[in-house]
Scaffold this motif. Structure first.
Motif, PDB file in Angstrom:
ATOM      1  N   ILE A   1      -7.480   3.560  -7.146  1.00 23.97           N
ATOM      2  CA  ILE A   1      -7.568   3.465  -5.857  1.00 23.97           C
ATOM      3  C   ILE A   1      -5.651   4.355  -6.343  1.00 23.97           C
ATOM      4  CG2 ILE A   1      -5.949   1.023  -5.771  1.00 23.97           C
ATOM      5  CD1 ILE A   1      -7.019   1.444  -2.408  1.00 23.97           C
TER       6      ILE A   1
ATOM      7  N   ARG B   1      -5.780   6.989  -0.132  1.00 21.92           N
ATOM      8  CA  ARG B   1      -6.453   5.353  -0.724  1.00 21.92           C
ATOM      9  C   ARG B   1      -7.528   5.650  -0.789  1.00 21.92           C
ATOM     10  NH1 ARG B   1      -2.912  -0.079   2.240  1.00 21.92           N
ATOM     11  NH2 ARG B   1      -1.200   0.787   2.060  1.00 21.92           N
TER      12      ARG B   1
ATOM     13  N   THR C   1     -11.491   5.586  -3.520  1.00 20.29           N
ATOM     14  CA  THR C   1     -11.619   4.827  -4.007  1.00 20.29           C
ATOM     15  C   THR C   1     -12.957   5.056  -5.025  1.00 20.29           C
ATOM     16  OG1 THR C   1     -12.986   3.283  -2.774  1.00 20.29           O
ATOM     17  CG2 THR C   1     -10.522   2.529  -3.000  1.00 20.29           C
TER      18      THR C   1
ATOM     19  N   SER D   1     -14.239  -4.514  -5.991  1.00 18.25           N
ATOM     20  CA  SER D   1     -13.450  -3.657  -4.394  1.00 18.25           C
ATOM     21  C   SER D   1     -12.176  -3.784  -5.166  1.00 18.25           C
ATOM     22  CB  SER D   1     -14.013  -4.634  -3.231  1.00 18.25           C
ATOM     23  OG  SER D   1     -13.092  -3.852  -2.435  1.00 18.25           O
TER      24      SER D   1
ATOM     25  N   SER E   1      -8.107  -2.686  -3.848  1.00 17.40           N
ATOM     26  CA  SER E   1      -7.133  -2.395  -2.567  1.00 17.40           C
ATOM     27  C   SER E   1      -5.581  -2.463  -2.848  1.00 17.40           C
ATOM     28  CB  SER E   1      -7.849  -3.234  -1.760  1.00 17.40           C
ATOM     29  OG  SER E   1      -7.048  -4.704  -2.464  1.00 17.40           O
ATOM     30  N   ARG E   2      -4.902  -2.035  -2.554  1.00 19.57           N
ATOM     31  CA  ARG E   2      -3.749  -1.705  -2.775  1.00 19.57           C
ATOM     32  C   ARG E   2      -2.542  -2.326  -2.182  1.00 19.57           C
ATOM     33  NH1 ARG E   2      -1.745   3.644  -4.995  1.00 19.57           N
ATOM     34  NH2 ARG E   2      -0.245   2.731  -4.949  1.00 19.57           N
ATOM     35  N   ASP E   3      -1.585  -3.761  -1.946  1.00 15.81           N
ATOM     36  CA  ASP E   3      -0.270  -3.406  -0.504  1.00 15.81           C
ATOM     37  C   ASP E   3       0.586  -2.722  -1.063  1.00 15.81           C
ATOM     38  OD1 ASP E   3       1.150  -4.476   1.253  1.00 15.81           O
ATOM     39  OD2 ASP E   3      -0.058  -6.912   1.422  1.00 15.81           O
TER      40      ASP E   3
ATOM     41  N   VAL F   1      -1.614  -4.250  -6.593  1.00 14.29           N
ATOM     42  CA  VAL F   1      -2.866  -3.793  -6.384  1.00 14.29           C
ATOM     43  C   VAL F   1      -3.482  -4.902  -6.440  1.00 14.29           C
ATOM     44  CG1 VAL F   1      -3.540  -3.013  -9.075  1.00 14.29           C
ATOM     45  CG2 VAL F   1      -4.768  -2.482  -7.432  1.00 14.29           C
ATOM     46  N   TYR F   2      -5.371  -4.903  -6.027  1.00 15.03           N
ATOM     47  CA  TYR F   2      -6.021  -5.929  -5.956  1.00 15.03           C
ATOM     48  C   TYR F   2      -7.434  -5.924  -6.654  1.00 15.03           C
ATOM     49  CZ  TYR F   2      -2.347  -8.428  -3.223  1.00 15.03           C
ATOM     50  OH  TYR F   2      -0.743  -8.492  -2.898  1.00 15.03           O
TER      51      TYR F   2
END
Length: 126
Positions: free
Chosen positions: A50, A57, A59, A70, A72-74, A80-81
């Motif tokens: 990502i 953002r 991917t 999938s 994702s990041r916060d 990051v997940y």
């Protein structure tokens, strides 16, 4: 930036896991983040990436995980997940998160990453 991965475990085929990678140190939002995996006796391979916020953002996924995983990041949590659904026995591996500031075109290249977390083991039973 320093990275700490977690969330691995044992799951049956078809199940789900969510991996997390917590970052500390320099500005997390300035790094592209990637997930890689390494199965016993095999080379480390790209799973997902990502982009940093400035790239919107974006991917990217390995063909083997498209539609199942999938990323994702916060940025507020510096985390990051990797959400992994529909797990298969061939997904069994140590999973590593990594950070880089190289151009987005090279995010699948393990050699381009400057910082790695420790691995978290994912085992999928059949």
């Amino acid at each position: 930036v320093q990275l700490q991965a977690s969330g691995g475990g044992l799951v049956q085929a078809g199940g789900s896991l969510r991996l997390s990678c917590a970052a500390s140190g320099r500005s997390f939002r300035d790094f592209h983040m990637g997930w890689f995996r390494q199965a016993p006796g095999k080379d480390r391979e790209f799973v997902a990436a990502i982009s940093r916020s400035a790239y919107g953002r974006s991917t990217r996924y390995a063909d083997s995980v498209k539609g199942r995983f999938s990323i994702s990041r916060d940025n507020a949590k510096n985390t990051v997940y990797l959400q992994m659904n529909g797990l298969k026995p061939e997904d069994t591996a140590a999973y590593y998160c990594a950070a880089t500031q190289i151009v987005w075109a090279y995010v699948e290249d393990t050699q381009r990453y400057t910082t790695w977390g420790q691995g978290t083991l994912v085992t999928v039973s059949s």
